[in-house]
Write an enzyme that holds these catalytic residues in place. Sequence first.
Site, PDB file in Angstrom:
ATOM      1  N   SER A   1       0.811  -1.220   0.000  1.00 57.36           N
ATOM      2  CA  SER A   1       0.000   0.000   0.000  1.00 57.36           C
ATOM      3  C   SER A   1       0.844   1.270   0.000  1.00 57.36           C
ATOM      4  O   SER A   1       0.302   2.354  -0.191  1.00 57.36           O
ATOM      5  CB  SER A   1      -0.972  -0.001   1.167  1.00 57.36           C
ATOM      6  OG  SER A   1      -0.330  -0.373   2.342  1.00 57.36           O
ATOM      7  N   GLU A   2       2.155   1.149   0.205  1.00 56.09           N
ATOM      8  CA  GLU A   2       3.045   2.313   0.086  1.00 56.09           C
ATOM      9  C   GLU A   2       4.471   1.846  -0.173  1.00 56.09           C
ATOM     10  O   GLU A   2       4.944   0.916   0.489  1.00 56.09           O
ATOM     11  CB  GLU A   2       3.063   3.141   1.379  1.00 56.09           C
ATOM     12  CG  GLU A   2       1.789   3.889   1.667  1.00 56.09           C
ATOM     13  CD  GLU A   2       1.868   4.732   2.940  1.00 56.09           C
ATOM     14  OE1 GLU A   2       2.996   5.091   3.350  1.00 56.09           O
ATOM     15  OE2 GLU A   2       0.818   5.020   3.508  1.00 56.09           O
ATOM     16  N   ASN A   3       5.132   2.530  -1.089  1.00 57.69           N
ATOM     17  CA  ASN A   3       6.571   2.332  -1.303  1.00 57.69           C
ATOM     18  C   ASN A   3       7.041   3.498  -2.170  1.00 57.69           C
ATOM     19  O   ASN A   3       6.378   3.854  -3.137  1.00 57.69           O
ATOM     20  CB  ASN A   3       6.821   0.996  -2.040  1.00 57.69           C
ATOM     21  CG  ASN A   3       8.270   0.793  -2.436  1.00 57.69           C
ATOM     22  OD1 ASN A   3       8.608   0.653  -3.612  1.00 57.69           O
ATOM     23  ND2 ASN A   3       9.148   0.782  -1.456  1.00 57.69           N
TER      24      ASN A   3
END
Length: 468
Positions: free
Chosen positions: A365-367
Amino acid sequence: MNKNFLWGGASAANQYEGGYHEGGRGLSINDVEMGASHGKKREIHEYVHEDIYYPSHKAVDFYHHYQEDIALMAEMGFRCYRMSIAWSRIYPHGDDEYPNEEGLKFYDKVFDELLKYNIEPIVTLHHFEMPLALVQKYGGWRNRQLIDLSVRYAKTVMQRYKNKVKYWITFNEINSLFIAGTPWHQAGIIYKEDENKVDVMFQAAHYQLVASALTVIEGKKINPDFQFGNMILYNCCYAMSCRPEDQILVHDKLLPIYYFSDVQVRGRYTNTCLAYQKKMNAHFDKEPGDEDILKQGTVDFYSFSYYASLVEGIGVEHSANGNLLDGGKNPYLESTSWGWQIDPLGLRISLNRIYDRYQIPLFISENGIGAIDQQETDGSIIDDYRIDYLKNHIKALKDAIEIDYVDCFGYAMWGPIDMISAGTGEMKKRYGFVYVDLNDRGEGTFQRKKKKSFYWYQNLIKTNANEL
Ligand code: BGP
């Protein structure tokens, strides 16, 4: 890679949306203070200074630029877009009798715009944001009443958008509640001088876990096709040496992470959770029925943020950090300008560790990488460092899927359009494929400009990551 793999990006309302006093929105905790490194030991009245510039007031003004921004995402070929709804836009004070229709309409327009381009919305219900009034009146998530109020908000939006949104994430980085300095952002909590902070923290965690499970239960009644995810700030932690004691320290470091995901995925406080409660000497109240709720309200997928890795070991100095976490420096890795250690293989390792433990589909969901972007004399932005970072991480993701058989169905790069940093409240820490003309004082034209990485990601999605 599966041809339906969800390539896309992620954002959060409080860092991106702006329009803080428009459309009937109420004041949110971020409107009076921003930057996770602040927020300690202050009274509410000290936060409320309308004359001070708060980044969330305008943020990068998605509120007025959503069509332009979504068109840019569509141009890159996004298949999903993870965003959050601002609770304060739906229930301005959190406990209002009726929801704010103007707020609901705003997200209708946003979802319609996404669906027009076949971009799948993935909606976070709580992303470091809540109505300020809930802090003033109830003390934030220290109060059990927040469960009902948050579930009411969740039901309102799930009912309203049941034909537009299929994927829901309950709490962003829910385990960040256990990290110093973040109880304000995660839970609207300001500790009192004389109270047992550990107990308050575990109590709030229990309430959020019950609220998360109830949201899943209620959501499935609204639309059985809904897919629910948790969201964990994952700590890819390595032992500094092969000394067994160092491995135990790594084990301990993961306890507060599994604490949340064990409950959300397995539906109960497992041995890991009990061990952590004991280690922290934590005491908190549960009500009859809570266990059943946790058991029934388990998530369908596990989502997590991954930016960096850290090192742990006896005598290791905590001189490195990464996304709210701290730990030791790894001599084999380079760091970003903010000291976050760049470790693409750590993503493959994390995917494997998590999938081994839970065996449910994963979603990144985030990178991404926060960097200071320079404009060339012709105005272009050559962000090769961003391309390198993402390329190497996506290569690691591909290996986890294709070599290790990890089941991961999507990748949301953090901050596709530049936005305000959650950790520092700065604008200069940029993640985007698209540059936004704005400085740390909120001055600028808000004009959007494609960086070099924009075209790189566009090609990556077009070739389904066959060309990295
Ligand atoms: C995560 C948050 C995001 C985001 C990201 C990058 O912790 O979920 O909201 O901001 O980190 O962190 P920062 O903005 O501090 O660079």
